[in-house]
Design a protein around this motif. Structure first.
Motif, PDB file in Angstrom:
ATOM      1  N   ILE A  43      50.671  28.842  36.426  1.00  0.00           N
ATOM      2  CA  ILE A  43      51.987  28.248  36.640  1.00  0.00           C
ATOM      3  C   ILE A  43      52.307  28.123  38.126  1.00  0.00           C
ATOM      4  CG2 ILE A  43      54.473  28.594  36.304  1.00  0.00           C
ATOM      5  CD1 ILE A  43      53.789  29.946  33.637  1.00  0.00           C
ATOM      6  N   THR A  44      52.009  29.158  38.897  1.00  0.00           N
ATOM      7  CA  THR A  44      52.415  29.195  40.306  1.00  0.00           C
ATOM      8  C   THR A  44      51.316  28.802  41.277  1.00  0.00           C
ATOM      9  OG1 THR A  44      51.771  31.520  40.563  1.00  0.00           O
ATOM     10  CG2 THR A  44      53.998  31.071  39.723  1.00  0.00           C
ATOM     11  N   ARG A  45      50.045  28.876  40.841  1.00  0.00           N
ATOM     12  CA  ARG A  45      48.883  28.589  41.703  1.00  0.00           C
ATOM     13  C   ARG A  45      48.752  29.576  42.858  1.00  0.00           C
ATOM     14  NH1 ARG A  45      45.622  25.015  38.920  1.00  0.00           N
ATOM     15  NH2 ARG A  45      46.934  23.507  37.854  1.00  0.00           N
ATOM     16  N   ARG A  46      49.314  30.760  42.729  1.00  0.00           N
ATOM     17  CA  ARG A  46      49.194  31.763  43.781  1.00  0.00           C
ATOM     18  C   ARG A  46      47.844  32.469  43.647  1.00  0.00           C
ATOM     19  NH1 ARG A  46      55.236  34.482  43.236  1.00  0.00           N
ATOM     20  NH2 ARG A  46      56.411  32.624  43.921  1.00  0.00           N
ATOM     21  N   GLU A  47      47.049  32.342  44.676  1.00  0.00           N
ATOM     22  CA  GLU A  47      45.659  32.802  44.604  1.00  0.00           C
ATOM     23  C   GLU A  47      45.545  34.308  44.441  1.00  0.00           C
ATOM     24  OE1 GLU A  47      41.675  32.490  44.202  1.00  0.00           O
ATOM     25  OE2 GLU A  47      43.197  30.889  44.230  1.00  0.00           O
ATOM     26  N   HIS A  48      46.489  35.064  44.981  1.00  0.00           N
ATOM     27  CA  HIS A  48      46.375  36.516  44.877  1.00  0.00           C
ATOM     28  C   HIS A  48      46.494  36.985  43.422  1.00  0.00           C
ATOM     29  CE1 HIS A  48      50.794  36.461  44.634  1.00  0.00           C
ATOM     30  NE2 HIS A  48      50.727  37.717  44.208  1.00  0.00           N
ATOM     31  N   LEU A  49      47.177  36.214  42.578  1.00  0.00           N
ATOM     32  CA  LEU A  49      47.246  36.551  41.153  1.00  0.00           C
ATOM     33  C   LEU A  49      45.880  36.406  40.495  1.00  0.00           C
ATOM     34  CD1 LEU A  49      50.610  34.766  40.257  1.00  0.00           C
ATOM     35  CD2 LEU A  49      50.240  37.222  40.630  1.00  0.00           C
ATOM     36  N   HIS A  50      45.137  35.385  40.943  1.00  0.00           N
ATOM     37  CA  HIS A  50      43.782  35.179  40.425  1.00  0.00           C
ATOM     38  C   HIS A  50      42.864  36.313  40.872  1.00  0.00           C
ATOM     39  CE1 HIS A  50      40.034  32.699  39.698  1.00  0.00           C
ATOM     40  NE2 HIS A  50      40.714  32.564  38.575  1.00  0.00           N
ATOM     41  N   ARG A  51      43.006  36.738  42.131  1.00  0.00           N
ATOM     42  CA  ARG A  51      42.192  37.849  42.627  1.00  0.00           C
ATOM     43  C   ARG A  51      42.503  39.133  41.853  1.00  0.00           C
ATOM     44  NH1 ARG A  51      43.556  35.636  47.706  1.00  0.00           N
ATOM     45  NH2 ARG A  51      45.129  37.259  48.037  1.00  0.00           N
ATOM     46  N   LEU A  52      43.777  39.351  41.586  1.00  0.00           N
ATOM     47  CA  LEU A  52      44.152  40.532  40.820  1.00  0.00           C
ATOM     48  C   LEU A  52      43.578  40.480  39.405  1.00  0.00           C
ATOM     49  CD1 LEU A  52      47.894  41.251  41.746  1.00  0.00           C
ATOM     50  CD2 LEU A  52      45.942  42.774  42.056  1.00  0.00           C
ATOM     51  N   ALA A  53      43.623  39.316  38.787  1.00  0.00           N
ATOM     52  CA  ALA A  53      43.072  39.186  37.432  1.00  0.00           C
ATOM     53  C   ALA A  53      41.580  39.466  37.427  1.00  0.00           C
ATOM     54  CB  ALA A  53      43.358  37.782  36.883  1.00  0.00           C
ATOM     55  N   ARG A  54      40.850  38.967  38.414  1.00  0.00           N
ATOM     56  CA  ARG A  54      39.409  39.228  38.501  1.00  0.00           C
ATOM     57  C   ARG A  54      39.153  40.727  38.696  1.00  0.00           C
ATOM     58  NH1 ARG A  54      39.186  34.822  42.437  1.00  0.00           N
ATOM     59  NH2 ARG A  54      38.555  36.347  43.989  1.00  0.00           N
ATOM     60  N   PHE A  55      39.939  41.330  39.562  1.00  0.00           N
ATOM     61  CA  PHE A  55      39.769  42.754  39.848  1.00  0.00           C
ATOM     62  C   PHE A  55      39.990  43.595  38.594  1.00  0.00           C
ATOM     63  CE2 PHE A  55      42.424  46.546  40.899  1.00  0.00           C
ATOM     64  CZ  PHE A  55      41.400  47.370  41.339  1.00  0.00           C
ATOM     65  N   TRP A  56      41.085  43.389  37.901  1.00  0.00           N
ATOM     66  CA  TRP A  56      41.394  44.204  36.734  1.00  0.00           C
ATOM     67  C   TRP A  56      40.491  43.875  35.549  1.00  0.00           C
ATOM     68  CZ3 TRP A  56      43.690  48.600  36.915  1.00  0.00           C
ATOM     69  CH2 TRP A  56      44.629  48.865  37.912  1.00  0.00           C
ATOM     70  N   THR A  57      39.907  42.684  35.524  1.00  0.00           N
ATOM     71  CA  THR A  57      38.950  42.362  34.465  1.00  0.00           C
ATOM     72  C   THR A  57      37.702  43.232  34.595  1.00  0.00           C
ATOM     73  OG1 THR A  57      39.749  40.088  34.304  1.00  0.00           O
ATOM     74  CG2 THR A  57      37.558  40.527  33.434  1.00  0.00           C
ATOM     75  N   LYS A  58      37.290  43.535  35.810  1.00  0.00           N
ATOM     76  CA  LYS A  58      36.143  44.428  35.994  1.00  0.00           C
ATOM     77  C   LYS A  58      36.463  45.827  35.480  1.00  0.00           C
ATOM     78  CE  LYS A  58      34.426  41.972  40.085  1.00  0.00           C
ATOM     79  NZ  LYS A  58      34.100  42.085  41.529  1.00  0.00           N
ATOM     80  N   VAL A  59      37.662  46.317  35.778  1.00  0.00           N
ATOM     81  CA  VAL A  59      38.084  47.625  35.262  1.00  0.00           C
ATOM     82  C   VAL A  59      38.149  47.574  33.734  1.00  0.00           C
ATOM     83  CG1 VAL A  59      39.936  49.336  35.267  1.00  0.00           C
ATOM     84  CG2 VAL A  59      39.351  48.123  37.378  1.00  0.00           C
ATOM     85  N   PHE A  60      38.658  46.469  33.203  1.00  0.00           N
ATOM     86  CA  PHE A  60      38.739  46.303  31.753  1.00  0.00           C
ATOM     87  C   PHE A  60      37.357  46.351  31.115  1.00  0.00           C
ATOM     88  CE2 PHE A  60      38.499  43.564  28.028  1.00  0.00           C
ATOM     89  CZ  PHE A  60      39.555  44.002  27.245  1.00  0.00           C
TER      90      PHE A  60
END
Length: 470
Positions: A43-60
């Motif tokens: 929705i917002t195209r804010r790149e840091h949200l994408h980085r956070l999603a990638r980071f937490w997916t590894k933990v997941f």
């Protein structure tokens, strides 16, 4: 079957399920958090949200793998140590577990690979949709597992024929009297646990001056959820307590160390319940407050332990103290939400190190509270494995004491090893932080195995550690 063998069988199942439960509880909330990050990113195209999603997916990925591995053995334990349980209530419990596989597990398995490896291989919309569906799958899994567990506490919709339970009304089986309260309480606990982890990690980064944008996002999202869920959990816990008093009054009596049901109950803050004298030693209590909490009437009465045969009492000490651990941690979470919300409102949240530093160490609180609550729930059900249908001592298999002891020792050794390795990798991933390239599928045949993401995350954690050490 010797009593010691029964106790060992119980200890073995308690150890394995306690180890297992922390991972699904975490991944339920984490999957929803990742899906929310990805939706916000689209929705917002804010790149840091994408980085956070990638980071937490590894933990997941690591957490999900440990949850799967630690959970597989539970079905084998039921077959080897609890075969009589399967014989008596298997007609009810078996289909409920089957529904969990047919709905939740298949949904997760279908889209987990896309969520873990689809960052650059599928369209963004499909990738976001896969994360949402995985989150839905984890919630469905919780629904069916808690329905089966709740039925064991408050059986309904069945009939007994020759000592065997047969389902006659599946709606009554699934939505048994305690299920709505138990599901709401446990589901909220899972999200609260994940919110505290996210908040703690964000506070850790901000205190260290790292990943400031990502840290502030995590703090806002984590604290926002704690502010909403902590008071909600107190309300749900109260409603669950009222339901338990109605359907399992002896459990409430043990939780409160309440002996005499003819008098209003005190709120016992601390005591050493003595089963021989049927009294509390070293008691510190607030008069009549227990009645106000349990019955919502300061002069209300509720059954005490003396109203039940001692053979039907659960182990009182562990239930009594585990309940106070759970409630105490819940009050601390409420305090974090209230104080953090006040700082946020005053615009001082991100500069208050005196708040952020302790919060950065608050991540275990949710896990401990879940274990304490689960201990209260399951130990408080004793001596029944299915209330009013089958006693625990009658549910075990005729397995030799030595066999149960050997497998218990092996499980403890293996599980502690797996737990230590998993926590090590997760800690290395968190130490590295939300930086680096997105997760990519490994080469070769492993790219078709979703759990290979756990291996990839572990490799990233090792590489990150080596770079930091260098």
């Amino acid at each position: 079957m010797e009593a010691d063998a029964v106790l060992l069988a119980r200890a073995q199942f308690a150890f394995t399920v306690a180890f297992h439960i922390v991972f699904p509880s975490f991944t339920i909330g984490l999957a929803a958090f990742i899906a929310t990050l990805l939706v916000r990113w689209r929705i917002t195209r804010r790149e840091h949200l994408h980085r956070l999603a990638r980071f937490w997916t590894k933990v997941f990925a690591v957490s999900f793998a440990m949850g799967v591995v630690s959970g597989i053995v539970l079905s084998y334990e039921i077959g080897t140590n609890w075969s009589r349980f399967s014989r008596v209530v298997g007609n009810v419990i078996g289909p409920l577990i089957g529904y969990e596989v047919l709905t939740a597990f298949f949904l997760e398995a279908s889209f987990l690979g896309i969520m873990l490896f689809g960052w650059k291989r599928v369209s963004p919309n499909l990738h976001v949709a896969s994360a949402v569906l995985v989150a839905a799958g984890t919630s469905l899994s919780a629904f069916w597992i808690l329905s089966a567990n709740s039925w064991m506490h408050t059986p309904a919709g069945h009939e007994m024929r020759d000592g065997i339970a047969y389902p006659v009304d599946w709606w009554a089986v699934i939505f048994n009297p305690s299920f709505p309260y138990r599901f709401a309480h446990m589901y909220t606990a899972a999200f609260l646990t994940t919110s505290l982890v996210v908040l703690a990690v964000g506070a850790r980064y901000l205190v260290a001056g790292r990943f400031e944008t990502e840290a502030k996002t995590m703090i806002r999202m984590g604290l926002g959820m704690v502010m909403v869920l902590a008071p909600l959990q107190m309300f749900l816990g109260d409603q669950h307590g009222l339901n338990t008093e109605k359907h399992q009054p002896v459990k409430i009596a043990a939780m409160e160390a309440h002996w005499d049901g003819s008098e209003p109950g005190d709120l016992v803050l601390f005591a050493l319940p003595d089963t021989e004298s049927r009294s509390n030693r070293f008691e510190i209590a607030i008069p009549r407050l227990g009645s106000l909490i349990i019955t919502h009437d300061i002069d209300g009465r509720f059954p005490g332990l003396n109203d039940f045969p001692s053979a039907d009492w659960p182990p009182i000490l562990p239930v009594f103290f585990a309940f106070r651990v759970m409630v105490g941690l819940g009050l601390m979470m409420l305090g974090i939400g209230v104080l953090g919300g006040w700082l946020w409102w005053r615009g001082r949240l991100f500069g208050s190190r005196w708040f952020l530093v302790p919060v950065s160490h608050a991540w275990p609180m949710g896990f401990v509270a879940i274990l304490a609550g689960w201990w209260v729930t399951e130990t408080g059900r004793q001596p029944w494995v299915a209330t009013g249908i089958l006693r625990t001592a009658d549910a075990v298999s005729p397995v030799a004491f030595g066999a149960v002891l050997t497998t218990l020792v092996l499980f403890v050794a293996v599980y502690l090893t797996v737990f230590s390795v998993g926590v090590y990798y997760i800690n290395r991933l968190i130490a590295h932080g939300p930086a680096g390239a997105p997760a990519e599928p490994p080469e070769g045949r492993a790219s078709r195995r979703p759990l290979a993401a756990a291996t990839e995350a572990a490799h990233d954690a090792i590489a990150a550690g080596e770079r930091r050490d260098a």
